[in-house]
Design a protein around this motif. Structure first.
Motif, PDB file in Angstrom:
ATOM      1  N   ARG A 138     -52.787 -56.757  36.483  1.00  0.00           N
ATOM      2  CA  ARG A 138     -52.448 -55.724  35.576  1.00  0.00           C
ATOM      3  C   ARG A 138     -52.734 -54.255  36.257  1.00  0.00           C
ATOM      4  NH1 ARG A 138     -56.362 -56.226  30.490  1.00  0.00           N
ATOM      5  NH2 ARG A 138     -55.661 -54.240  29.973  1.00  0.00           N
ATOM      6  N   ALA A 139     -53.388 -54.415  37.397  1.00  0.00           N
ATOM      7  CA  ALA A 139     -53.490 -52.826  38.163  1.00  0.00           C
ATOM      8  C   ALA A 139     -52.015 -52.655  38.690  1.00  0.00           C
ATOM      9  CB  ALA A 139     -54.591 -53.240  39.280  1.00  0.00           C
ATOM     10  N   ALA A 140     -51.276 -53.742  39.268  1.00  0.00           N
ATOM     11  CA  ALA A 140     -49.874 -53.455  39.826  1.00  0.00           C
ATOM     12  C   ALA A 140     -49.074 -53.117  38.530  1.00  0.00           C
ATOM     13  CB  ALA A 140     -49.648 -54.748  40.339  1.00  0.00           C
ATOM     14  N   ARG A 141     -49.282 -53.682  37.380  1.00  0.00           N
ATOM     15  CA  ARG A 141     -48.275 -53.148  36.490  1.00  0.00           C
ATOM     16  C   ARG A 141     -48.561 -51.829  35.674  1.00  0.00           C
ATOM     17  NH1 ARG A 141     -48.772 -59.088  33.427  1.00  0.00           N
ATOM     18  NH2 ARG A 141     -47.465 -60.460  34.941  1.00  0.00           N
ATOM     19  N   GLY A 142     -49.667 -51.280  35.965  1.00  0.00           N
ATOM     20  CA  GLY A 142     -50.071 -49.912  35.274  1.00  0.00           C
ATOM     21  C   GLY A 142     -50.704 -50.444  33.936  1.00  0.00           C
ATOM     22  N   SER A 143     -50.991 -51.349  33.600  1.00  0.00           N
ATOM     23  CA  SER A 143     -51.445 -51.880  32.266  1.00  0.00           C
ATOM     24  C   SER A 143     -52.880 -52.077  32.392  1.00  0.00           C
ATOM     25  CB  SER A 143     -50.724 -52.987  31.770  1.00  0.00           C
ATOM     26  OG  SER A 143     -50.781 -54.206  32.748  1.00  0.00           O
ATOM     27  N   LEU A 144     -53.756 -51.339  33.098  1.00  0.00           N
ATOM     28  CA  LEU A 144     -55.152 -51.542  32.768  1.00  0.00           C
ATOM     29  C   LEU A 144     -55.821 -51.127  31.613  1.00  0.00           C
ATOM     30  CD1 LEU A 144     -56.095 -50.393  36.568  1.00  0.00           C
ATOM     31  CD2 LEU A 144     -56.379 -52.722  35.576  1.00  0.00           C
ATOM     32  N   THR A 145     -56.797 -51.291  31.251  1.00  0.00           N
ATOM     33  CA  THR A 145     -57.815 -50.691  30.174  1.00  0.00           C
ATOM     34  C   THR A 145     -58.905 -49.674  31.122  1.00  0.00           C
ATOM     35  OG1 THR A 145     -57.918 -52.504  28.710  1.00  0.00           O
ATOM     36  CG2 THR A 145     -59.641 -50.898  28.738  1.00  0.00           C
ATOM     37  N   ILE A 146     -58.713 -48.414  30.831  1.00  0.00           N
ATOM     38  CA  ILE A 146     -59.596 -47.431  31.411  1.00  0.00           C
ATOM     39  C   ILE A 146     -60.325 -46.953  30.416  1.00  0.00           C
ATOM     40  CG2 ILE A 146     -59.580 -45.367  33.010  1.00  0.00           C
ATOM     41  CD1 ILE A 146     -56.740 -46.241  33.946  1.00  0.00           C
ATOM     42  N   LEU A 147     -61.723 -46.371  30.852  1.00  0.00           N
ATOM     43  CA  LEU A 147     -62.551 -45.848  29.869  1.00  0.00           C
ATOM     44  C   LEU A 147     -62.950 -44.579  30.770  1.00  0.00           C
ATOM     45  CD1 LEU A 147     -65.175 -48.720  29.491  1.00  0.00           C
ATOM     46  CD2 LEU A 147     -63.429 -48.119  27.833  1.00  0.00           C
ATOM     47  N   SER A 148     -62.872 -43.345  30.007  1.00  0.00           N
ATOM     48  CA  SER A 148     -63.084 -42.078  30.704  1.00  0.00           C
ATOM     49  C   SER A 148     -63.902 -41.093  29.994  1.00  0.00           C
ATOM     50  CB  SER A 148     -61.631 -41.254  30.914  1.00  0.00           C
ATOM     51  OG  SER A 148     -61.037 -41.237  29.503  1.00  0.00           O
ATOM     52  N   SER A 149     -64.477 -40.276  30.714  1.00  0.00           N
ATOM     53  CA  SER A 149     -65.421 -39.336  30.232  1.00  0.00           C
ATOM     54  C   SER A 149     -65.718 -38.269  31.270  1.00  0.00           C
ATOM     55  CB  SER A 149     -66.886 -40.205  29.916  1.00  0.00           C
ATOM     56  OG  SER A 149     -67.717 -40.502  31.086  1.00  0.00           O
ATOM     57  N   GLY A 150     -66.043 -37.049  30.739  1.00  0.00           N
ATOM     58  CA  GLY A 150     -66.361 -35.905  31.690  1.00  0.00           C
ATOM     59  C   GLY A 150     -66.195 -34.795  30.903  1.00  0.00           C
ATOM     60  N   GLY A 151     -66.010 -33.537  31.750  1.00  0.00           N
ATOM     61  CA  GLY A 151     -65.594 -32.322  31.294  1.00  0.00           C
ATOM     62  C   GLY A 151     -64.076 -32.359  30.735  1.00  0.00           C
ATOM     63  N   LYS A 152     -63.892 -31.655  29.648  1.00  0.00           N
ATOM     64  CA  LYS A 152     -62.730 -31.596  29.136  1.00  0.00           C
ATOM     65  C   LYS A 152     -61.554 -31.166  30.175  1.00  0.00           C
ATOM     66  CE  LYS A 152     -64.203 -30.252  24.413  1.00  0.00           C
ATOM     67  NZ  LYS A 152     -63.938 -29.348  23.394  1.00  0.00           N
ATOM     68  N   GLU A 153     -61.795 -30.153  30.944  1.00  0.00           N
ATOM     69  CA  GLU A 153     -60.610 -29.577  31.891  1.00  0.00           C
ATOM     70  C   GLU A 153     -60.650 -30.703  32.850  1.00  0.00           C
ATOM     71  OE1 GLU A 153     -61.363 -25.851  33.766  1.00  0.00           O
ATOM     72  OE2 GLU A 153     -61.761 -24.916  32.063  1.00  0.00           O
ATOM     73  N   GLY A 154     -61.641 -31.404  33.364  1.00  0.00           N
ATOM     74  CA  GLY A 154     -61.169 -32.544  34.386  1.00  0.00           C
ATOM     75  C   GLY A 154     -60.450 -33.609  33.540  1.00  0.00           C
ATOM     76  N   LEU A 155     -60.755 -33.958  32.432  1.00  0.00           N
ATOM     77  CA  LEU A 155     -60.072 -35.049  31.900  1.00  0.00           C
ATOM     78  C   LEU A 155     -58.529 -34.818  31.626  1.00  0.00           C
ATOM     79  CD1 LEU A 155     -63.035 -36.259  29.093  1.00  0.00           C
ATOM     80  CD2 LEU A 155     -61.916 -37.622  30.962  1.00  0.00           C
ATOM     81  N   SER A 156     -58.618 -33.353  31.278  1.00  0.00           N
ATOM     82  CA  SER A 156     -57.057 -33.025  30.909  1.00  0.00           C
ATOM     83  C   SER A 156     -56.277 -32.987  32.031  1.00  0.00           C
ATOM     84  CB  SER A 156     -57.226 -31.403  30.464  1.00  0.00           C
ATOM     85  OG  SER A 156     -55.671 -30.927  30.142  1.00  0.00           O
ATOM     86  N   THR A 157     -56.596 -32.529  33.150  1.00  0.00           N
ATOM     87  CA  THR A 157     -55.945 -32.771  34.458  1.00  0.00           C
ATOM     88  C   THR A 157     -55.818 -34.150  35.006  1.00  0.00           C
ATOM     89  OG1 THR A 157     -57.141 -30.656  35.056  1.00  0.00           O
ATOM     90  CG2 THR A 157     -55.951 -31.961  36.806  1.00  0.00           C
ATOM     91  N   ALA A 158     -56.778 -34.976  34.709  1.00  0.00           N
ATOM     92  CA  ALA A 158     -56.426 -36.217  35.238  1.00  0.00           C
ATOM     93  C   ALA A 158     -55.550 -37.069  34.169  1.00  0.00           C
ATOM     94  CB  ALA A 158     -57.938 -36.977  35.306  1.00  0.00           C
ATOM     95  N   GLN A 159     -55.558 -36.811  32.851  1.00  0.00           N
ATOM     96  CA  GLN A 159     -54.799 -37.671  32.019  1.00  0.00           C
ATOM     97  C   GLN A 159     -53.487 -38.224  32.429  1.00  0.00           C
ATOM     98  OE1 GLN A 159     -53.642 -36.140  27.791  1.00  0.00           O
ATOM     99  NE2 GLN A 159     -55.214 -37.840  27.139  1.00  0.00           N
ATOM    100  N   PRO A 160     -52.536 -37.399  33.085  1.00  0.00           N
ATOM    101  CA  PRO A 160     -51.243 -38.018  33.181  1.00  0.00           C
ATOM    102  C   PRO A 160     -51.350 -39.244  34.237  1.00  0.00           C
ATOM    103  CG  PRO A 160     -51.123 -35.688  33.380  1.00  0.00           C
ATOM    104  CD  PRO A 160     -52.527 -35.811  33.224  1.00  0.00           C
TER     105      PRO A 160
END
Length: 444
Positions: A138-160
């Motif tokens: 799934r890592a190679a397919r781009g189909s992982l499950t990802i949990l994310s947390s942190g500051g709003k700006e950082g999360l927004s920048t990293a989202q794509p």
């Protein structure tokens, strides 16, 4: 004519079994990727796929606005960032965002960012913790499950970037470290479920049950878990190719139990499970697939579960039913322990139920008992005393064959304790009272 906006440069540190697949997928999705790893062969593979390689973390991050860190643990993460002269912290671009994908203790991301800000005076740097799960394919397919947390700006920048690597992306409330709290609970359950599967399959083989037929029956029963369905085929085929090595759960269960110690929170089943992985590692199985844990239950005949697929079909309904009930009960106690632990860490039952029910830590028992606990329903279902008596029968049967049921024995002691506390006539959700007297409703 519109021109497509170019995607940001990505530094990818840690090109292991999952990391290399993630990095190559990002390349395929149009992200410029520069990689660093101590293994030159993975760097050659990245170069062959159109990426760039670096000779140090410092060099790797110099032109990147997003830095993905996918090394094994917190010690390696600190080495990557703070090693004298070559550490990533010495090459970070202005306003870079660090995406920490490693599974680490919940407090570690906060400490890491604080050190970057205070010791190195880089208050412009953002960090988000984004533990991943799903395995190498799934890592190679781009189909992982990802949990994310942190500051709003950082999360927004990293989202794509996170959306590119994931099929399912969760944003966990609670600030930096919250995602790793949820991952901690998921790994607690996943680790226990693998061990419980190994214990149950070893017992089935020892009793002379056709293991392939037992597996197929258990899949359709309340005994099933995601890990049981996924890992038992490895046991049936005697395949120890490391899709996920025992060493990973030596590490992850240590993180779980260490957090329990830090929080002064008892983790009976998780602690018993950790010892099983440690024992397997000491026997030399550390680099083998985690399903190979089954071998510690089998004595001299290490391939017994695989051999038992050829056993003559026996009409042994009693043994099959008893092992299924054993699995279901261990899963139930694990679910209660995990939910109580998550509550201690500040993660609501509602959040845990929605995420884990669709993750590697899922089981039929979890899906059944979590909504009951969420609703405060402690009377439904089989009573604790009845559950205890079923496990007593399983233990007795195993004793006749000198078969070790470590997790089942730990579970039985918890059920005994609940009965002694006067909970015997209550439903299984009341087992929660062994860990906490407070309600775990959705609004708390």
């Amino acid at each position: 004519m519109k021109t497509m906006a170019s995607k940001p440069n990505v530094a990818f540190i840690g090109l292991g079994a999952m990391g290399i697949g993630m990095a190559i997928h990002l390349l395929d999705d149009g992200f410029p990727v520069t990689g660093y790893d101590v293994n030159p062969m993975t760097l050659e593979r990245l170069l062959a796929m159109g990426g760039l390689s670096a000779t140090s973390p410092k060099e790797c991050v110099q032109d990147a606005s997003l830095i993905v860190c996918m090394v094994a643990n917190s010690t390696q993460t600190e080495d990557v960032f703070f090693a004298d002269a070559t550490g990533a912290v010495f090459g970070l671009a202005q306003n870079a965002v660090v995406v920490l994908c490693s599974t680490v203790a919940p407090g570690f991301p906060v400490k890491l960012l604080d050190r970057i800000h205070r010791e190195f005076q880089r208050s412009d740097i953002e960090l988000v913790d984004c533990p991943v799960s799903g395995g190498t394919i799934r890592a190679a397919r781009g189909s992982l499950t990802i949990l994310s947390s942190g500051g709003k700006e950082g999360l927004s920048t990293a989202q794509p970037l996170l959306k590119s690597m994931s099929e399912t992306l969760y944003e966990i409330e609670g600030g930096l470290g919250a995602a790793n709290k949820v991952k901690l609970v998921n790994q607690h359950l996943a680790g226990i479920h693998i061990a419980a599967s190994a214990e149950a399959m070893g017992l089935a083989a020892t009793l002379g049950v056709n293991t392939k037929e037992f597996y197929e029956k258990a899949l359709k029963s309340p005994a099933c878990s995601w890990m049981f369905e996924n890992r038992v085929p490895h046991m049936l085929s005697n395949d120890w190719t490391p899709h996920s090595a025992i060493s990973i759960f030596v590490k992850d269960m240590r993180i779980v139990t260490s957090e329990g110690l830090l929080q002064d929170f008892p983790l009976y089943i998780a602690s018993a499970t950790e010892r099983l992985y440690q024992y397997a590692a000491r026997l030399g199985y550390e680099r083998d697939d985690d399903a190979s844990l089954v071998r510690i239950f089998l004595g001299q005949t290490l391939s017994l579960v695989s051999e038992a697929t050829r056993f003559q079909t026996l009409d042994d309904h009693h043994s099959t039913e008893l092992i299924c009930r054993l699995l279901e009960t261990v899963h139930t106690l694990a679910a209660v322990e995990a939910l109580a632990f998550g509550h201690k860490l500040g993660i609501s039952v509602r959040t845990l139920t929605s995420i884990i029910s669709n993750a590697a830590g899922a089981s039929e028992s979890f899906k059944k008992i979590a909504p009951m606990i969420w609703a405060g329903d402690f009377s439904s279902g089989c009573t604790i005393a009845e559950t205890r008596d079923i496990l007593k029968d399983a233990i007795t049967l195993a004793q006749m064959h000198n078969y070790p049921l470590q997790l089942t024995a730990t579970t039985l002691q918890l059920l005994h304790q609940a009965v002694v506390y006067g909970l015997g006539e209550e439903g299984q959700p009341a087992l929660l009272k062994l860990w906490t007297t407070s309600a775990l409703s959705a609004d708390r």
